[in-house]
Design a protein around this motif. Structure first.
Motif, short mmCIF file in Angstrom:
data_model
loop_
_atom_site.label_atom_id
_atom_site.label_comp_id
_atom_site.label_asym_id
_atom_site.label_seq_id
_atom_site.Cartn_x
_atom_site.Cartn_y
_atom_site.Cartn_z
N UNK A 41 0.82 -1.21 0.00
CA UNK A 41 0.00 0.00 0.00
C UNK A 41 0.86 1.26 0.00
N UNK A 42 1.91 1.27 0.80
CA UNK A 42 2.77 2.46 0.87
C UNK A 42 3.51 2.70 -0.44
N UNK A 43 4.02 1.63 -1.06
CA UNK A 43 4.75 1.82 -2.30
C UNK A 43 3.81 2.19 -3.44
N UNK A 44 2.59 1.65 -3.44
CA UNK A 44 1.62 2.03 -4.46
C UNK A 44 1.31 3.52 -4.37
N UNK A 45 1.14 4.03 -3.16
CA UNK A 45 0.90 5.47 -3.00
C UNK A 45 2.12 6.29 -3.43
N UNK A 46 3.31 5.79 -3.13
CA UNK A 46 4.52 6.51 -3.53
C UNK A 46 4.66 6.58 -5.05
N UNK A 47 4.27 5.52 -5.75
CA UNK A 47 4.36 5.53 -7.20
C UNK A 47 3.30 6.42 -7.83
N UNK A 48 2.12 6.48 -7.22
CA UNK A 48 1.06 7.31 -7.76
C UNK A 48 1.31 8.79 -7.50
N UNK A 49 1.98 9.10 -6.40
CA UNK A 49 2.24 10.49 -6.05
C UNK A 49 3.42 11.00 -6.87
N UNK A 50 3.25 12.06 -7.66
CA UNK A 50 4.31 12.46 -8.60
C UNK A 50 5.51 13.15 -7.96
#
Length: 262
Positions: free
Chosen positions: A174-183
């Protein structure tokens, strides 16, 4: 008194020991030899495999990769085009491999995504860019985990560092998915932060593959439609690049303002 010697100990009381038996035990045991020193090869191996030696090797590898990028200038693909010997799917696979190595060497992903779209079009370029993204993230993760984790984990003493490490370790996907989505989060920094944490490799790769699709697709389409800057596809791609970037900048500014207020 008998020929046996009697000795008194404050904890165990009086005990009887035969001098002949004691001499026999000492003869069997023999003299105590000191611990043998390590051989030079063993000392050298221990030094080379120490955490800080491996961290120095990681820094050396990354510096060498960045120097190689400056020397060979892969951005010339945008002007010179792909070699004529390769074409189609084979060229896309080769580009994905080169993409992954370039991201390890800190080449900006937006430039590589634009080149993928310009060279292969929207569909094939997107597949090649995503494959290269996952490959580069996996290489960086493995390098950071093997060469840097043991040396850097003891340095995670600050409040924010411990919080980020705990979040990645407990909620890695979940944390890495958010990091990838956040530019606003740098690609290389998130790779090595995940490597230093206790996050698993498979959740890291899956989150990278899924979270990188929107931003990568926008750049690839923009590269594919760069010859027609007034086309709807190019304008939509440009909006998909600009709007998340502005939103990320606003969120970062507000967070910084709140932290200063505290």
């Amino acid at each position: 008194m008998s020929p046996d010697a009697r000795c008194h100990h404050p904890l165990w009381g009086t005990a009887t020991a035969s001098p002949r038996a004691a001499a026999a035990e000492l003869a069997v045991a023999g003299p105590v030899s000191p611990a043998a020193p390590l051989a030079p090869a063993a000392r050298a191996a221990r030094l080379l495999l120490s955490p800080w030696s491996r961290l120095c090797l990681l820094v050396l590898l990354l510096a060498s990769a960045a120097s190689a990028v400056l020397l060979f200038q892969p951005q010339r693909l945008l002007t010179d085009g792909w070699p004529e010997q390769l074409g189609g799917v084979a060229a896309a696979v080769a580009y994905a491999a080169a993409y992954g190595l370039c991201t390890v060497a800190f080449v900006p992903r937006p430039l590589l995504n634009l080149a993928a779209g310009a060279l292969f079009g929207s569909q094939l370029g997107l597949g090649s860019a995503i494959a290269g993204t996952v490959l580069g993230a996996g290489i960086a993760f493995c390098l950071g985990r093997v060469l840097g984790q043991d040396a850097l984990r003891p340095l995670l003493r600050g409040k924010w560092l411990k919080a980020a490490d705990g979040q990645l370790s407990r909620h890695g996907f979940r944390s890495m998915l958010a990091a990838r989505l956040f530019p606003g989060i740098p690609f290389a920094a998130s790779n090595y932060c995940a490597a230093v944490s206790r996050m698993g490799l498979l959740p890291f790769l899956l989150a990278t593959a899924l979270g990188s699709v929107p931003n990568t697709a926008a750049y690839v389409v923009a590269g594919a439609r760069a010859s027609t800057p007034t086309s709807p596809a190019f304008l939509i791609a440009l909006a998909c690049i600009a709007v998340p970037g502005l939103a990320g900048a606003v969120v970062a500014w507000r967070k910084r303002h709140r932290l200063r207020g505290r």
